[in-house]
Write an enzyme that holds these catalytic residues in place. Structure first.
Site, short mmCIF file in Angstrom:
data_model
loop_
_atom_site.label_atom_id
_atom_site.label_comp_id
_atom_site.label_asym_id
_atom_site.label_seq_id
_atom_site.Cartn_x
_atom_site.Cartn_y
_atom_site.Cartn_z
N ASP A 207 0.85 -1.20 0.00
CA ASP A 207 0.00 0.00 0.00
C ASP A 207 0.88 1.24 0.00
O ASP A 207 2.10 1.15 -0.08
CB ASP A 207 -0.93 -0.02 1.22
N HIS A 520 1.01 -8.49 -4.28
CA HIS A 520 0.07 -7.45 -3.84
C HIS A 520 0.91 -6.19 -3.56
O HIS A 520 1.36 -5.97 -2.44
CB HIS A 520 -0.67 -7.92 -2.59
N ASP A 566 -0.23 -17.08 -5.70
CA ASP A 566 0.44 -15.97 -6.38
C ASP A 566 -0.57 -15.16 -7.18
O ASP A 566 -0.64 -15.26 -8.40
CB ASP A 566 1.55 -16.53 -7.30
N GLU A 575 1.62 -10.11 -0.36
CA GLU A 575 2.03 -8.71 -0.29
C GLU A 575 3.55 -8.63 -0.12
O GLU A 575 4.20 -9.64 0.18
CB GLU A 575 1.32 -8.01 0.88
#
Ligand SMILES: [Ca+2]
Ligand SMILES: [Ca+2]
Length: 597
Positions: A207, A520, A566, A575
């Site tokens: 993120d 991710h 994956d 992630e």
């Protein structure tokens, strides 16, 4: 890793168009039958063909004196593993040993020990009637390119600046998230609105948030790598500060430290995080223009700040005394704030676009911060704290996660074991605890088919980072005892991460003939480049599978070791994070350095 219900909900956002495709990848891998199955297709075509029977081993190879355990998954009745050289000659035929059934694996597992193969070369393996495998390398330097790539992964996480093509290649991107004059939001704080500049630093994970607790532990882990291992002192990572006469690792850490310093409030406390009200989609930073906030101020964030800045002041003192003095002053102010506010928990007003990093136990952070402050301060306060508290703690009482953002006790031990802060009985306590923890991990790993100290529900969020942290402790035990069993176990962790696992996959992006392709990771997902940004270790198996609520499809057989897929939406297992890459690169550096002694 940030355990957060809000985060689970956030990941229900805009990725529906690709979800079906990602799910299919998982389904194919989960249901793949016997024989040679090539996975083809557009997105799927980027995966190298996965075949079963799987013959799994480290895809980057082994050093001549390594233990070389190869595991064969679900191969019927084959009895031998043949080693084939470049001239297609069978140079060794090693019997397969069937392993006891194991709750993590629904298949018959067999292993063969190729440790006696010491001649350098590129081989292939053949089991039963199977096709030959990808190359099995015996090489002097299997991780020669991997360590710099792992350390460079932090450059790719830089916030607020553009990454140029000269340094980032196809993953160049525009600047985003300037993080200037952000509003400060602290629960219960009265008075006029406050704003602050907090530019720079690294994105924490997949993120675009920046979190002090994870920043602190990642920086400290990298500082330990920089101060302990000469192999990590390259000035040639191809970052903007390359060839300036200073280790690029120290240059890169300073990019984060400069941001960390902006996160100190005028009263000494450290803000908790910077992030948005809602999670960004999988877009590049400059396209994520939602309002960002500075949120919270806690005992943990302040002690992470204190530990990292105190540590850094010691490391940067020879390079930049003025900077070192500033870091030390900031660290001492943070310690004072934490002593005056010893029970302030993580903020609960984040609005849903950031992770929580919840932690209600602070003694570990106090000990860690004190262990670094005691090394730079003439005050007796920090030594007194350690003398009073340390002997009451034990790594042996700690759970499967020895070292992570919620439990930093091991950071205190790893800091003190190479310092002059403790002596006599206390030094023995530190050393004994490290060796005892490592011995337990080593003995547990010896009973596992892939040679790692995790099984079943040991595989939690970020298990690959956790294993790397265990590897750090193993290597410290090796330094203390010279017991090769510790180093072998640490190496087995690296071999597992690089392909000797039930997924027949290298968990490091860009490294290995079959590596994680769909992390991710918002920059990797939003850049339009087929290959993910290289050098990141993905989270790995996580038996809790929190992201199934988003439609992520896992292998049908539910076990800890198989709870990985994956696919980009899998924030629970795929992630990336700075606190996983940091111990992974430390472990690589420790192993590379140990070869020289
Ligand atoms: Ca440099
Ligand atoms: Ca804690």
């Amino acid at each position: 890793m940030k355990v957060s219900q809000e985060r689970f909900l956030s990941c229900k956002t805009a990725r529906s168009g690709v979800l079906l495709v990602w799910g299919l990848v998982g389904a194919v891998l989960a249901t793949e039958g016997k024989g040679s199955v090539e996975i083809a297709g557009t997105k799927l075509g980027r995966l190298q063909g996965a075949t079963r029977p799987h013959v799994v081993f480290s895809q980057l190879g082994y050093q001549p004196d390594d233990k070389k355990i190869v595991t064969v998954i679900d191969n019927g009745d084959a009895q031998n593993c043949e080693l084939v050289d470049g001239g297609k000659r069978v140079v060794a035929r090693v019997p397969l040993l069937q392993l006891p059934s194991h709750p993590d694996y629904p298949w018959i597992l067999k292993s063969c020990d190729l440790s006696e193969v010491t001649a350098l070369g590129s081989y292939t393996l053949k089991v039963g009637g199977s096709e030959e495998t990808h190359p099995f390398f015996v090489t002097a330097e299997p991780w020669r390119e991997l360590l710099p790539a792992s350390n460079k992964s932090f450059y790719f996480q830089r916030a607020s600046v553009a990454l140029s093509a000269a340094h980032a290649g196809p993953w160049a991107r525009l600047a985003g998230h300037p993080d200037r004059q952000l509003r400060i939001r602290i629960e219960g704080e009265q008075g006029p609105e406050r704003r602050k500049d907090v530019p720079g630093g690294w994105y924490d994970a997949g993120d675009y948030g920046k979190y002090m607790v994870n920043a602190g532990i990642a920086v400290a882990t990298l500082l330990m790598q920089a101060e302990r291992f000469a192999v990590a002192s390259s000035d040639d990572l191809n970052i903007p500060e390359s060839h300036n006469g200073i280790s690029d690792l120290l240059d890169e850490i300073r990019y984060e430290l400069d941001w960390i310093l902006t996160m100190q409030d005028s009263d000494g406390g450290a803000f908790f995080k910077v992030g948005t009200r809602q999670w960004a989609g999988f877009v590049l930073p400059h396209l994520d223009t939602g309002e960002r906030l500075i949120i919270g101020k806690s005992t943990t964030s302040t002690l992470n700040f204190a530990a990292a800045t105190a540590h850094a002041s010691r490391i940067y003192a020879p390079l930049d005394p003025h900077y070192a003095a500033r870091l030390k002053e900031a660290a001492e102010a943070a310690w004072r704030w934490a002593r005056e506010h010893p029970y302030v928990t993580e903020p609960h007003n984040d609005g849903g676009g950031t992770g929580t990093y919840n932690d209600n136990s602070f003694g570990d952070e106090f000990l860690w911060a004190a262990s670094q402050l005691a090394q730079v301060s003439s005050s007796s306060e920090y030594r007194d704290y350690i003398n009073q508290q340390l002997s009451q703690t034990s790594l042996r009482q700690e759970g499967r996660e020895a070292l992570w953002w919620q439990n930093t006790l091991s950071m205190a031990y790893l800091s003190l074991v190479r310092s002059h802060v403790v002596d006599g009985k206390l030094r023995s306590h530190v050393e004994n605890e490290i060796v005892a923890y490592a011995a337990r991990a080593r003995d547990k790993a010896a009973r596992e088919p892939f040679g790692i100290p995790y099984r079943e529900n040991d595989f939690i969020w970020g298990s690959n980072g956790g294993l790397s942290n265990v590897g750090m402790i193993l290597m410290e035990a090796y330094r203390l005892t010279r017991d090769e069993g510790f180093r072998d176990c640490a190496k087995n962790i690296v071999h597992y991460l690089l392909g000797h696992n039930a997924h027949a996959l290298s968990f490091v992006t860009g490294y290995g003939f079959r590596s994680a392709q769909f992390p991710h990771h918002r920059p990797s997902g939003g850049d339009g480049v087929a290959a993910p940004i290289p050098g990141f270790v993905v989270g790995g198996p996580n038996y809790e599978r929190q992201d199934v609520v988003d439609g992520v499809v896992y292998p049908a057989f539910r076990s800890g070791a198989l709870s990985y897929v994956d696919t980009q939406p899998s924030f629970s297992s795929n992630e990336v994070a700075i606190n996983w890459s940091a111990p992974f690169s430390y472990l690589l550096a420790a192993l590379l350095e140990s070869q020289k002694s």
